[in-house]
Scaffold this active site. Structure first.
Site, PDB file in Angstrom:
ATOM      1  CE  LYS A  12      -4.588   0.671   0.330  1.00  0.00           C
ATOM      2  NZ  LYS A  12      -5.496   0.084  -0.371  1.00  0.00           N
ATOM      3  CB  THR A  57      -3.019  -3.151  -0.286  1.00  0.00           C
ATOM      4  OG1 THR A  57      -4.294  -2.618  -1.103  1.00  0.00           O
ATOM      5  CG2 THR A  57      -2.160  -4.123  -1.101  1.00  0.00           C
ATOM      6  CG  HIS A 248      23.585  24.308 -15.465  1.00  0.00           C
ATOM      7  ND1 HIS A 248      24.727  24.009 -14.779  1.00  0.00           N
ATOM      8  CD2 HIS A 248      22.932  23.348 -16.013  1.00  0.00           C
ATOM      9  CE1 HIS A 248      25.123  22.613 -15.374  1.00  0.00           C
ATOM     10  NE2 HIS A 248      23.774  22.104 -16.168  1.00  0.00           N
TER      11      HIS A 248
END
Lengths: 283, 283, 283, 283
Positions: A12, A57, A248
């Protein structure tokens, strides 16, 4: 049989848990997001839809909330260790449990300079994380953080590099170095009574201090010295992995407009970006 | 002619600008994202592709960088006012300029308790914003913030509400109130020499203090008292609009597992969520 | 009284609704996300926490599901009109209801060239949307789409534009034009029995056809001709607003590597980007 | 030496490349995002800031554009193989090159039923991906897709599962099954002349057909049969890994409002969600 199932897991993800502890004079709160993953004797659910050994789950989610009810949640790591242990304790056919925890950091609102007892704000994009991997033979605790934006305006160079036919990058002795730090590490042993929070803070502060003070010859160079300092500062730290994108900041060409630009105005870019990775282990 | 062009604007969005100011003993830095939008006599570029009055959006970007070179960038508002003014000053056919600014907040890294002179971290998801609208006849400055997550664990109720056939929500005298505040406001007049940063901080602190201390009977109630307090605290504040999603924290039912849950364990949800809005003006 | 409440609304956002209609030979499905916002006599809930006229946002969510149970959901617009109407019908103190609907488009999986009766895939990032605003005196239906990425590799120019001190952009007679279209429009009158889906498809196809075939002198020019064509193609269409970010594709300089680049290799950039907006109304 | 550098790599990420091929009667276009990562003798850049063997990440980006200029870009895989090979060919101290490619799919706009020669739309959230890993001794090609939302309204059950103290989930013989498929696979050997695109399409269609037609006893069961079918359908396929989040659609309780709900109205949830993973290899 034309295929063999060589690897499997199920679980889960994104269980969101808020725990409030109500003291007489103040409340404590933690907000976590939890992923749980189980390994074990689940092959027949894949190959024939036989679910007799499949713990739903939904049950994993319920367990997270039930364990949290009685756990002090004093650290991500201590809670994750107990949560992962639950599944191994309860079900003999489960061979491994992986629990990933991420915390949304909250801090008390300051009212007239005083920390408020029950009102909080959460404005930090940095995330503290940990992953607990428990099996029948041991456990492994990985702690870390990500999303920590760092920038220094000087003491960063990049010169003396390899040049080939496709290299047009100029050398620089002074640039902005900016990154979003992802650092995670393993402890030598997860002892009972370990100060997970204090250790986390020590490692974080060490990484920040080295980033700030480093005379950087490259992002690689800074990464190395950050990781080495963390291992030197924290005896429990066995191994640390750092990922540092090079975000950058490019000097803007202002000459066409009759202006100089002595390291003053830059454009920030997100793509493309460099990506520097390294793992350091205690020697 | 089958259609008439009733509204138009064009501009450049997501101009990312980093400005470094290098003092002898320390560097200052600001990182902004800028949107510029122009209004004016541009209809012929739409109707016939006649671009003679179209200032390219690339030029708008260049202007942002060029103005930033010489501007102190002491506040979002002062920079935005100058940037918007540039387009009206330079081109008579431009009738309006809208500049939106958003700041990625950076703070100095603390090393051994000392603020570092040139190393910074940026971990705040809260954003300070402003929108400048300048025309030939005046200007309007809207300042604000968004992304500020706030939560209180008590002193929030919701009861006595209207019930109809579709209402099953129980009343509550004590719930968690959580929101992600979006607040923006207009100043009565944008005076030269105004302390934009100090004013912003005062409004922000006032909103936080009321949220923390409020005996909330609803999110609407808290929103109203936050806005009223901001107007009372800041004489320049003319009008404030607050949007407060109600990010529900739902008590988890632990009875099936033989556990009580006296305001301890909650599930955080993002969808659906309530959304409360209100605008308050000085009476 | 130091403040006056000049504007307010409250509602429920991100209500996610899936509706399945089960025919004997095939299933139909629609997945929507709904926002509901109410206006009316709610000031006392703000000013004094008196909730007696406050219909909970939880109830709004329940209404959305209950109405969906019996509604054919044949179009976003027809469902939104009924949903907004419910609140006005049921509660005399509600003066306005705004319902925003967004659809996650699903299409049937093709198996051996045949559309499957009950299996679907959803891979489109484009979203169909509508907003219904109902009051005691009328209603306004806004329909639209967003997230539709469009690109043409030729027949797009940008030249003859205004140049000033900050303009260095070269003119071009042939560039890539790329955008993510956001288009929304109002119908002259929302008649009973209107073919909302067919009308939506007609407008979408017209916008696409003009984008594809246009000899573009600027993004503004293309936007104008797309909107005009939509109004000409659809008699019910009263007004259309288009927002077209100019997602630049920049030719890569390959000369340093001894290569030419005749419109072959480009870098795609997301920031900064141009942003072109326009509203066209039937003349 | 207190630490040892056990792992390192560096590279350039999020290189965005658009390639246009201009035929007389039509244009072709591909839009890719590329990550390049190099492994090799770079330790001294980390440990001492010695950059003599460091090819700048800016150069990697340049190489991607230069190679693309002359490459047909007929498939992600063929381009990635050549791009990774370049670095090994040019620099003896580079031991490995990893190239990750992701494609933003574009399709031709249909105008009056005809595919337009140079206008495209891109509305698919599904992504085709591949990862090329080249070393001095071989190469490994992983292909795949992710972001493919799949849903079936019936022929999905979940029953007969393990129940413990924390299990309250009811059994179901007929539920909605929804997922966002992430599938990636390895080919037995990457032969010259392999039909990368046709093979990809075959695997994708096989996965879809099994998902649609499966009598699912669990997500695990469906995952297994999808992977097995792909291996059976495609002789080159050696191993496939599938990750399928279980994106729950929960039946809405309408009884409180006097309505039944025979599989008609559901709420879609994103968190928490199940997560099912499995790897299948040819037996």
């Amino acid at each position: 049989m034309t295929t063999v199932l060589t690897d499997l897991s199920y679980g889960k993800s994104r269980i969101r848990l808020t725990k409030v502890t109500r003291h007489a004079d103040r409340h404590e709160i933690r907000e976590l997001t939890i992923d749980i993953e189980l390994e074990g004797d689940f092959a027949s659910s894949y190959t024939s839809g036989d679910n007799r050994l499949v713990l739903p789950t939904d049950t994993m989610k319920n367990v997270a909330y039930a364990i949290a009810r009685e756990h002090p949640l004093d650290s991500l790591e201590s809670f994750g260790i107990d949560l992962a242990g639950h599944f191994l304790d309860q079900h003999a056919h489960i061979s491994g449990a992986i629990v990933r925890l991420e915390e949304q950091p909250l801090e008390r609102i300051a009212v007239a300079g005083m920390a408020h007892p029950h009102a909080f704000l959460g404005t930090r994009s940095e995330r503290r994380k940990c992953t607990i991997r428990r099996s029948r033979t041991g456990q492994r605790v990985q702690s870390g953080l990500d999303g920590l934006f760092l920038l220094k305006t000087t003491e960063s160079a990049f010169a003396g590099f390899l040049r080939d036919r496709y290299t047009i990058l100029p050398e620089t002795s002074d640039r902005i170095l900016a990154t979003v730090l992802d650092a995670h590490w393993h402890y030598a042993a997860a002892k009972v009574g370990m100060d997970w929070n204090g250790t986390h803070d020590l490692i974080r502060e060490t990484l920040l201090a080295v980033f700030a003070g480093h005379k950087s010859l490259s992002a690689q160079h800074t990464l190395h010295d950050m990781g080495t300092a963390a291992i030197e500062a924290c005896p429990q730290l066995e191994e640390i992995t750092l990922a540092m994108p090079n975000k950058h900041r490019l000097l803007v060409a202002l000459e066409p407009f009759g202006l100089d630009n002595p390291g003053a105005v830059f454009v920030a870019t997100d793509e493309p970006h460099g990506m520097i990775r390294g793992t350091l282990r205690r020697a």
